[in-house]
Design a protein around this motif. Structure first.
Motif: not given
Length: 404
Positions: A27-31, A35-40
């Motif tokens: 779950l942590v890795l998925a978040l 988050g990284g994809l959204t920020l990028a």
């Protein structure tokens, strides 16, 4: 006890148990990934790399690009060598932001285009990897820190700009028709090479005077606008690894893709990856199994002795605690046979008291006084099979003492 120690399924994890252990980490890795994809995605529209004329970041060059456009200079941003060479001409300035990233074949092609056009080419931070082809007769010396420097040369653009922020690469101009400016410890950080066959090549030691956060310092804006705006057209060349010309016939980069790729990765991503790695290590330490002696505590309910024995055996097997298991087995046997041999309980674990009494008892009943020191006080078994044999031998010894 023997059956529990040899059972192959006593410590097997069910799929439900495995899922319960790893679902939190997943779950942590998925978040983090989401988050990284959204920020990028959010930042991809307005965030670019160093010296990108579309970037409003401190290390971008949008400010000088907008001023040039306002002065009537047409700006074209290209990321491939074919686009850059096709746009050269006598009325065009070509700015190459990272010439050292170009392969040998790319440098040769760019040099031929420079000769054909006889225009102006500005090379930012060119070093030993690109100077022999792009600026023959000029070599690189040790770099110098970026600081405010005076022109100290006859170049008209430098004379009008005055002092600017320069440093980085320093150049040796022996054998070249060049004007050397802005010296650092006697060696120039800006060189203008006049070649009738290839036009003018300007070497700028560092990119700082083109950056958004330094453009308003001293004469940076003046020099940048004169170097890039002296002709009506400007080609802003950002070398890219996706350029087909960077690959040789075998499909491999001539200079090797690893260093080039890492040099193009923003430092923030590298530091972010390092921080994630440290966080993963700390999480692993936090969740790791901690081995140590078992702690005895009162049970909230009455548990059958067989269940407690089974539970303890599983714990020993899971942690491979053969030393602890053998110590418990030996101590329990000594405590049970000591009263039968007339040895006080306080001396049950003393080999000097217990072993002579045991030897005397076995001699009295006609038994062979075999060596029992290793059996009752010996080292830990080397494997599970040795531990099982030890348990059997202790059981046999206790039965012998009880029936003698």
């Amino acid at each position: 006890m023997n059956r529990l120690l040899t059972s192959p399924t006593s410590t097997s994890l069910t799929p439900r148990q495995i899922w319960s252990r790893v679902r939190g980490v997943l779950l942590v890795l998925a978040l983090i990934l989401i988050g990284g994809l959204t920020l990028a995605t959010v930042r991809s529209a307005d965030h670019h790399g160093l010296l990108d004329p579309r970037s409003a970041d401190p290390d971008g060059s949008r400010a000088v690009a907008e001023i040039l456009k306002a002065q009537g200079v047409t700006l074209r941003v290209v990321t491939s060598l074919d686009e850059a060479t096709a746009a050269t001409g006598t009325d065009t300035t070509v700015l190459v932001t990272t010439p050292d990233l170009l392969t040998v074949s790319q440098q040769s092609a760019l040099r031929e285009a420079m000769r054909a056009s006889a225009g102006r080419t500005v090379l930012v931070g060119a070093g030993e990897a690109s100077l022999p082809i792009l600026a023959p007769g000029v070599s690189s010396a040790t770099s110098a820190p970026v600081r405010n420097r005076t022109a100290d040369c006859s170049l008209p653009a430098a004379g009008r700009a005055g002092s600017v922020d320069l440093g980085g690469e320093r150049y040796l101009t022996a054998g070249a028709r060049a004007v050397a400016c802005y010296p650092a410890d006697g060696l120039p950080t800006l060189v203008s090479v006049q070649d009738p066959a290839a036009g003018e090549t300007v070497l700028v030691g560092s990119p700082d005077l083109f950056l958004n956060d330094r453009l308003d310092h001293q004469g940076n804006a003046s020099l940048a606008l004169q170097l890039l705006g002296s002709r009506p057209h400007l080609v802003w060349y950002l070398p890219s690894l996706s350029d087909a010309s960077a690959v040789d016939g075998d499909g491999e980069s001539e200079d090797g893709p690893t260093d080039d790729f890492l040099s193009l990765v923003p430092s923030g991503w590298l530091w972010g990856t390092l921080q994630l790695a440290v966080a993963a290590v700390l999480a692993a330490v936090w969740r790791a199994r901690r081995l140590g002696p078992l702690v005895t505590e009162p049970l909230p309910v009455v548990v059958r002795a067989s269940e407690a024995t089974e539970g303890r055996a599983r714990l020993y097997r899971t942690s491979r605690a053969r030393d602890r298991a053998s110590s418990v087995l030996r101590a329990a046997t000594r405590a049970r046979i000591a009263p039968l041999l007339g040895v006080p309980t306080r001396d049950a674990h003393s080999p000097e008291v217990l072993l002579p009494a045991l030897s005397a008892r076995r001699t009295e009943v006609g038994g062979e006084p075999a060596d029992t020191r290793d059996l009752l006080f010996g080292p830990a078994p080397a494997d599970d099979a040795a531990l099982i044999r030890l348990a059997d031998q202790l059981d046999a010894l206790e039965r012998e003492v009880r029936t003698s």
